[in-house]
Design an enzyme around this catalytic site. Structure first.
Site, mmCIF file in Angstrom:
data_model
loop_
_atom_site.group_PDB
_atom_site.id
_atom_site.type_symbol
_atom_site.label_atom_id
_atom_site.label_comp_id
_atom_site.label_asym_id
_atom_site.label_seq_id
_atom_site.Cartn_x
_atom_site.Cartn_y
_atom_site.Cartn_z
ATOM 1 C CE LYS A 13 -4.391 -1.719 1.522
ATOM 2 N NZ LYS A 13 -4.982 -2.428 2.638
ATOM 3 C CE LYS A 67 -13.647 -5.173 -1.083
ATOM 4 N NZ LYS A 67 -13.783 -5.506 0.336
ATOM 5 C CE LYS A 99 -4.624 -8.559 -3.708
ATOM 6 N NZ LYS A 99 -4.592 -8.370 -2.268
#
Ligand code: TYM
Length: 328
Positions: free
Chosen positions: A112, A197, A194
């Site tokens: 992230k 969201k 992958k």
């Protein structure tokens, strides 16, 4: 006693990865002996969703989705994470026995931040809250997709550290359980990465009609001619079809793609078949989803019943932990 537990973030609409990697396993596990705890991880979702109305509506949609897909609140304890404050109490205890290094090695945090997300402290300590979720119910099996394996391993480490630090057997060691195949454990998104969201490549399971057509239209293809023989393993649409079709039919498509020539299907054909199989798979559940969603008060009430049972279990575990470390 086997105790199944898993959670899902209400950070958007559940996608194909969530379904094939996790939700389907959660529902199927109800047929196995043992206890079943499944929850909507709204505390975790706060690391990304900071809009009260959106969070509330995502929670209800997630509950309606699970019930529509066959979760039976009589067989499984189904609840909202934030209704169980004992989990945050256990989180603190685990924080005090967890080294910074363990969290710094978390793939999900590293991915992230590498994507430019400015991390909050909550995002960094996310795995501790998740370990508390798992340990608060004496869970033994945690059915998840591949991306959550490391988090479950961290929960194993934290349980071990706590037990060792206080010379106790307070926390039970959990094991993860992946779906049968790799293709289900890591479902690709519309760009071949992958499905996630947070990557914006996700496809909602209950998409239908024109919107489904548009969503499937976004799945990555290339400009090779249908007649050109191709390795089906390199055709992303085949990975999607594999989620829905029986082996026999899937192998026929693969064979035609491999052979090429005038009878080989173009990407358009594969898309048409995918849309058809998708609608067929999810149509009955989609109809039930709409029905559940039409009665939010009933959804809320069912979640509260689950929360009551979840709190009862988690407060026993919390008491054991408090006693072991001298807080009682
Ligand atoms: P979340 O909300 O990202 O995903 C929910 C479940 O879906 C699985 N999954 C996938 N499986 C296959 N292919 C994919 N592309 C894919 N994307 C997601 C995830 O592995 C997961 O099983 N941290 C968790 C939520 C959580 C939790 C827990 C899970 C909080 N506490 C305790 C288990 C136990 C998460 O973010 O999942």
């Amino acid at each position: 006693m086997t105790t199944f537990l898993s959670g899902i973030q209400p950070s958007g609409r559940p996608h194909l990865g969530n379904y094939f990697g996790a939700i389907r396993q959660h529902v199927a596990s109800q047929e196995e002996d043992g206890e079943h705890f499944f929850f909507i991880a709204d505390y975790h979702a706060l690391t990304t969703v900071q809009d009260a109305e959106a969070l509330r509506s995502n929670v209800r949609e997630m509950a309606a989705t699970y019930f529509a897909l066959g979760l039976d609140p009589k067989r499984a304890v189904f609840f909202r994470q934030s209704d169980v404050p004992q989990v945050t109490e256990i989180t603190w205890l685990l924080s005090c026995v967890t080294g910074m290094g363990l969290l710094e090695r978390a793939h999900s945090f590293k991915d992230k931040t590498a994507k430019g997300i400015k991390p909050s402290v909550g995002l960094f300590t996310y795995p501790i809250l998740m370990a508390a979720d798992i340990l608060a119910y004496d869970s033994t099996i945690v059915p998840v997709g591949k991306d959550q394996v490391q988090h479950v391993e961290m929960a194993q480490d934290m349980a071990g550290h706590f037990n060792a630090a206080f010379d106790s057997q307070v926390f039970v060691r959990p094991e993860y359980r992946l779906p049968e195949t790799d293709a289900l454990a890591k479902v690709p998104g519309s760009d071949g990465e992958k499905m996630s969201k947070s990557y914006g490549n996700d496809l909602w399971i209950f998409e239908t009609g024109k919107r489904l057509k548009k969503a499937v239209g976004r799945i990555l293809t290339d400009s090779r001619d249908p007649s050109e023989p191709k390795d089906p393993a390199g055709v992303l649409l085949v990975d999607f079809l594999a989620l829905f079709l029986e082996d026999k039919e899937l192998n026929e498509w693969r064979e035609k793609i491999r052979e090429g020539g005038a009878n080989a299907p173009g990407y358009g054909h594969l898309k048409v078949r995918l849309i058809e199989a998708w609608e067929e798979t999810f149509a009955p559940a989609r109809a039930r989803f709409e029905e559940y969603l039409a009665d939010p008060a009933a959804l809320d009430a069912t979640l509260l019943v689950g929360a009551e049972r979840a709190r009862e279990r988690a407060s026993g575990v919390r008491d054991r932990a408090y006693l072991a470390c001298g807080l009682r």
